[in-house]
Design a protein around this motif. Structure first.
Motif, PDB file in Angstrom:
ATOM      1  N   ASN A 154      25.841 -42.353   4.090  1.00 55.57           N
ATOM      2  CA  ASN A 154      24.514 -42.958   4.069  1.00 55.57           C
ATOM      3  C   ASN A 154      23.414 -42.027   3.570  1.00 55.57           C
ATOM      4  OD1 ASN A 154      25.467 -45.421   5.301  1.00 55.57           O
ATOM      5  ND2 ASN A 154      25.719 -44.212   7.154  1.00 55.57           N
ATOM      6  N   GLY A 155      23.758 -40.910   2.929  1.00 59.56           N
ATOM      7  CA  GLY A 155      22.747 -39.999   2.386  1.00 59.56           C
ATOM      8  C   GLY A 155      23.222 -38.559   2.432  1.00 59.56           C
ATOM      9  N   LEU A 156      22.661 -37.722   1.580  1.00 58.09           N
ATOM     10  CA  LEU A 156      23.095 -36.331   1.465  1.00 58.09           C
ATOM     11  C   LEU A 156      22.912 -35.535   2.754  1.00 58.09           C
ATOM     12  CD1 LEU A 156      21.761 -35.358  -2.086  1.00 58.09           C
ATOM     13  CD2 LEU A 156      24.102 -35.951  -1.418  1.00 58.09           C
ATOM     14  N   ASN A 157      21.831 -35.802   3.480  1.00 62.51           N
ATOM     15  CA  ASN A 157      21.533 -35.034   4.690  1.00 62.51           C
ATOM     16  C   ASN A 157      21.983 -35.744   5.963  1.00 62.51           C
ATOM     17  OD1 ASN A 157      20.459 -32.983   3.175  1.00 62.51           O
ATOM     18  ND2 ASN A 157      18.353 -33.650   3.406  1.00 62.51           N
ATOM     19  N   GLU A 158      22.875 -36.701   5.829  1.00 66.98           N
ATOM     20  CA  GLU A 158      23.313 -37.514   6.960  1.00 66.98           C
ATOM     21  C   GLU A 158      23.843 -36.678   8.123  1.00 66.98           C
ATOM     22  OE1 GLU A 158      26.357 -41.237   7.731  1.00 66.98           O
ATOM     23  OE2 GLU A 158      26.355 -40.223   5.801  1.00 66.98           O
ATOM     24  N   PHE A 159      24.699 -35.717   7.851  1.00 68.75           N
ATOM     25  CA  PHE A 159      25.280 -34.935   8.933  1.00 68.75           C
ATOM     26  C   PHE A 159      24.261 -33.974   9.543  1.00 68.75           C
ATOM     27  CE2 PHE A 159      29.205 -36.579   7.249  1.00 68.75           C
ATOM     28  CZ  PHE A 159      29.962 -36.757   8.398  1.00 68.75           C
ATOM     29  N   ILE A 160      23.288 -33.531   8.779  1.00 61.63           N
ATOM     30  CA  ILE A 160      22.202 -32.725   9.346  1.00 61.63           C
ATOM     31  C   ILE A 160      21.409 -33.574  10.332  1.00 61.63           C
ATOM     32  CG2 ILE A 160      20.054 -31.491   8.841  1.00 61.63           C
ATOM     33  CD1 ILE A 160      21.361 -30.660   6.145  1.00 61.63           C
ATOM     34  N   ASP A 161      21.174 -34.831   9.991  1.00 56.58           N
ATOM     35  CA  ASP A 161      20.489 -35.748  10.902  1.00 56.58           C
ATOM     36  C   ASP A 161      21.313 -35.987  12.165  1.00 56.58           C
ATOM     37  OD1 ASP A 161      18.453 -35.917   9.019  1.00 56.58           O
ATOM     38  OD2 ASP A 161      19.139 -37.841   8.209  1.00 56.58           O
ATOM     39  N   TYR A 162      22.641 -36.152  12.028  1.00 60.39           N
ATOM     40  CA  TYR A 162      23.515 -36.310  13.199  1.00 60.39           C
ATOM     41  C   TYR A 162      23.434 -35.067  14.083  1.00 60.39           C
ATOM     42  CZ  TYR A 162      26.002 -40.310  11.068  1.00 60.39           C
ATOM     43  OH  TYR A 162      26.347 -41.503  10.521  1.00 60.39           O
ATOM     44  N   TYR A 163      23.519 -33.898  13.445  1.00 65.25           N
ATOM     45  CA  TYR A 163      23.440 -32.641  14.188  1.00 65.25           C
ATOM     46  C   TYR A 163      22.124 -32.578  14.974  1.00 65.25           C
ATOM     47  CZ  TYR A 163      22.980 -27.680  15.202  1.00 65.25           C
ATOM     48  OH  TYR A 163      22.800 -26.481  15.850  1.00 65.25           O
ATOM     49  N   ALA A 164      21.025 -32.886  14.315  1.00 63.69           N
ATOM     50  CA  ALA A 164      19.713 -32.842  14.964  1.00 63.69           C
ATOM     51  C   ALA A 164      19.637 -33.814  16.140  1.00 63.69           C
ATOM     52  CB  ALA A 164      18.609 -33.138  13.951  1.00 63.69           C
TER      53      ALA A 164
ATOM     54  N   THR B 276      20.588 -21.253  12.394  1.00 64.24           N
ATOM     55  CA  THR B 276      20.694 -21.853  11.069  1.00 64.24           C
ATOM     56  C   THR B 276      21.059 -20.701  10.154  1.00 64.24           C
ATOM     57  OG1 THR B 276      18.994 -23.495  11.584  1.00 64.24           O
ATOM     58  CG2 THR B 276      19.484 -23.118   9.249  1.00 64.24           C
ATOM     59  N   ILE B 277      22.235 -20.765   9.542  1.00 60.07           N
ATOM     60  CA  ILE B 277      22.755 -19.629   8.791  1.00 60.07           C
ATOM     61  C   ILE B 277      22.964 -20.008   7.330  1.00 60.07           C
ATOM     62  CG2 ILE B 277      24.685 -17.990   8.602  1.00 60.07           C
ATOM     63  CD1 ILE B 277      24.968 -19.101  11.762  1.00 60.07           C
ATOM     64  N   TRP B 278      22.282 -19.292   6.467  1.00 60.00           N
ATOM     65  CA  TRP B 278      22.454 -19.474   5.023  1.00 60.00           C
ATOM     66  C   TRP B 278      23.432 -18.411   4.519  1.00 60.00           C
ATOM     67  CZ3 TRP B 278      20.823 -23.401   2.065  1.00 60.00           C
ATOM     68  CH2 TRP B 278      19.839 -24.241   2.602  1.00 60.00           C
ATOM     69  N   GLU B 279      24.633 -18.834   4.108  1.00 61.29           N
ATOM     70  CA  GLU B 279      25.607 -17.925   3.507  1.00 61.29           C
ATOM     71  C   GLU B 279      25.249 -17.673   2.041  1.00 61.29           C
ATOM     72  OE1 GLU B 279      27.818 -16.503   5.348  1.00 61.29           O
ATOM     73  OE2 GLU B 279      27.726 -17.798   7.110  1.00 61.29           O
ATOM     74  N   ASN B 280      24.595 -18.643   1.422  1.00 59.68           N
ATOM     75  CA  ASN B 280      24.123 -18.558   0.038  1.00 59.68           C
ATOM     76  C   ASN B 280      22.842 -19.391  -0.010  1.00 59.68           C
ATOM     77  OD1 ASN B 280      23.618 -19.275  -2.719  1.00 59.68           O
ATOM     78  ND2 ASN B 280      25.739 -18.800  -3.224  1.00 59.68           N
ATOM     79  N   ASP B 281      21.725 -18.806  -0.404  1.00 63.19           N
ATOM     80  CA  ASP B 281      20.427 -19.479  -0.318  1.00 63.19           C
ATOM     81  C   ASP B 281      20.046 -20.286  -1.561  1.00 63.19           C
ATOM     82  OD1 ASP B 281      19.821 -17.446  -2.076  1.00 63.19           O
ATOM     83  OD2 ASP B 281      18.225 -16.578  -0.855  1.00 63.19           O
ATOM     84  N   LEU B 282      21.012 -20.622  -2.402  1.00 63.63           N
ATOM     85  CA  LEU B 282      20.741 -21.366  -3.632  1.00 63.63           C
ATOM     86  C   LEU B 282      19.927 -22.638  -3.373  1.00 63.63           C
ATOM     87  CD1 LEU B 282      21.265 -21.795  -6.709  1.00 63.63           C
ATOM     88  CD2 LEU B 282      23.352 -23.018  -6.040  1.00 63.63           C
ATOM     89  N   TYR B 283      20.286 -23.411  -2.346  1.00 64.93           N
ATOM     90  CA  TYR B 283      19.620 -24.683  -2.065  1.00 64.93           C
ATOM     91  C   TYR B 283      18.500 -24.574  -1.035  1.00 64.93           C
ATOM     92  CZ  TYR B 283      23.315 -27.064  -4.636  1.00 64.93           C
ATOM     93  OH  TYR B 283      24.166 -27.501  -5.618  1.00 64.93           O
ATOM     94  N   GLU B 284      18.239 -23.394  -0.520  1.00 62.74           N
ATOM     95  CA  GLU B 284      17.234 -23.252   0.546  1.00 62.74           C
ATOM     96  C   GLU B 284      15.861 -23.807   0.162  1.00 62.74           C
ATOM     97  OE1 GLU B 284      15.778 -20.023   3.875  1.00 62.74           O
ATOM     98  OE2 GLU B 284      17.002 -19.345   2.201  1.00 62.74           O
TER      99      GLU B 284
ATOM    100  N   LEU C 119      15.254 -26.362  -1.532  1.00 65.43           N
ATOM    101  CA  LEU C 119      15.407 -27.791  -1.848  1.00 65.43           C
ATOM    102  C   LEU C 119      15.925 -28.565  -0.631  1.00 65.43           C
ATOM    103  CD1 LEU C 119      17.226 -27.166  -5.237  1.00 65.43           C
ATOM    104  CD2 LEU C 119      14.821 -27.807  -4.948  1.00 65.43           C
ATOM    105  N   PRO C 120      15.075 -28.847   0.364  1.00 69.42           N
ATOM    106  CA  PRO C 120      15.523 -29.508   1.594  1.00 69.42           C
ATOM    107  C   PRO C 120      16.268 -30.828   1.371  1.00 69.42           C
ATOM    108  CG  PRO C 120      13.267 -28.745   1.837  1.00 69.42           C
ATOM    109  CD  PRO C 120      13.650 -28.527   0.405  1.00 69.42           C
ATOM    110  N   ASP C 121      15.958 -31.559   0.310  1.00 71.55           N
ATOM    111  CA  ASP C 121      16.660 -32.823   0.051  1.00 71.55           C
ATOM    112  C   ASP C 121      18.136 -32.603  -0.270  1.00 71.55           C
ATOM    113  OD1 ASP C 121      14.329 -34.237   0.475  1.00 71.55           O
ATOM    114  OD2 ASP C 121      13.880 -34.498  -1.662  1.00 71.55           O
TER     115      ASP C 121
ATOM    116  N   ALA D  98      24.418 -28.238   0.516  1.00 68.25           N
ATOM    117  CA  ALA D  98      24.630 -26.844   0.914  1.00 68.25           C
ATOM    118  C   ALA D  98      25.617 -26.760   2.083  1.00 68.25           C
ATOM    119  CB  ALA D  98      23.300 -26.186   1.267  1.00 68.25           C
ATOM    120  N   VAL D  99      25.503 -27.688   3.041  1.00 72.05           N
ATOM    121  CA  VAL D  99      26.455 -27.721   4.156  1.00 72.05           C
ATOM    122  C   VAL D  99      27.857 -28.025   3.624  1.00 72.05           C
ATOM    123  CG1 VAL D  99      27.172 -28.973   6.229  1.00 72.05           C
ATOM    124  CG2 VAL D  99      24.764 -28.337   5.932  1.00 72.05           C
ATOM    125  N   GLN D 100      27.976 -29.069   2.804  1.00 71.86           N
ATOM    126  CA  GLN D 100      29.283 -29.486   2.285  1.00 71.86           C
ATOM    127  C   GLN D 100      30.020 -28.361   1.575  1.00 71.86           C
ATOM    128  OE1 GLN D 100      28.560 -32.910  -0.218  1.00 71.86           O
ATOM    129  NE2 GLN D 100      29.602 -34.194   1.274  1.00 71.86           N
TER     130      GLN D 100
END
Length: 121
Positions: free
Chosen positions: A29-39, A57-65, A67-69, A74-76
């Motif tokens: 249902n959207g790119l950030n769906e699991f972030i919303d579930y986590y929250a 909140t751990i960034w292993e690689n900040d490429l998408y940091e 770009l919140p959308d 980044a999680v995937q």
């Protein structure tokens, strides 16, 4: 919510000593769906148990940091993960959102009677 789950329980001497509930799929249902579930899970646990003992909140690689959308992407791909832990008199509750070609949201309970150390993915 259109997702399969895997759940497991460990009982010893008739008592629950460990339980784990895992969502493991691509977002439906959207790119950030699991972030919303986590929250949402974190908010529910915080309402019952108070602020988490550990909240990361751990960034292993900040490429998408910047770009919140696209944080769900980044999680995937394993660039971003979230984790929180609560201690109770009976044991430890934890949630973790990780990824490696998919998103994985895990909720776990470990009794103080469970001897094995916690492992993170």
């Amino acid at each position: 919510a259109d997702h399969g789950v895997v759940e497991g329980y460990d009982f010893r001497e008739g008592m629950l000593v460990r339980g784990r509930y895992v969502f493991l799929q691509h977002p439906v249902n959207g790119l950030n769906e699991f972030i919303d579930y986590y929250a949402a899970v974190k908010e529910s646990l915080t309402a019952v148990y108070g602020q988490p003992l550990d909240d990361r909140t751990i960034w292993e690689n900040d490429l998408y940091e910047p770009l919140p959308d696209y944080w769900g992407i980044a999680v995937q791909i394993g660039h971003l993960r979230y984790a929180a832990t609560w201690k109770t008199p009976q044991g430890t509750l934890s949630i973790e959102l990780t990824g490696n070609h998919h998103s994985r949201l895990a909720i776990e309970y470990r009794s103080n009677d469970f001897a094995e150390p916690l492992q993170t993915a």
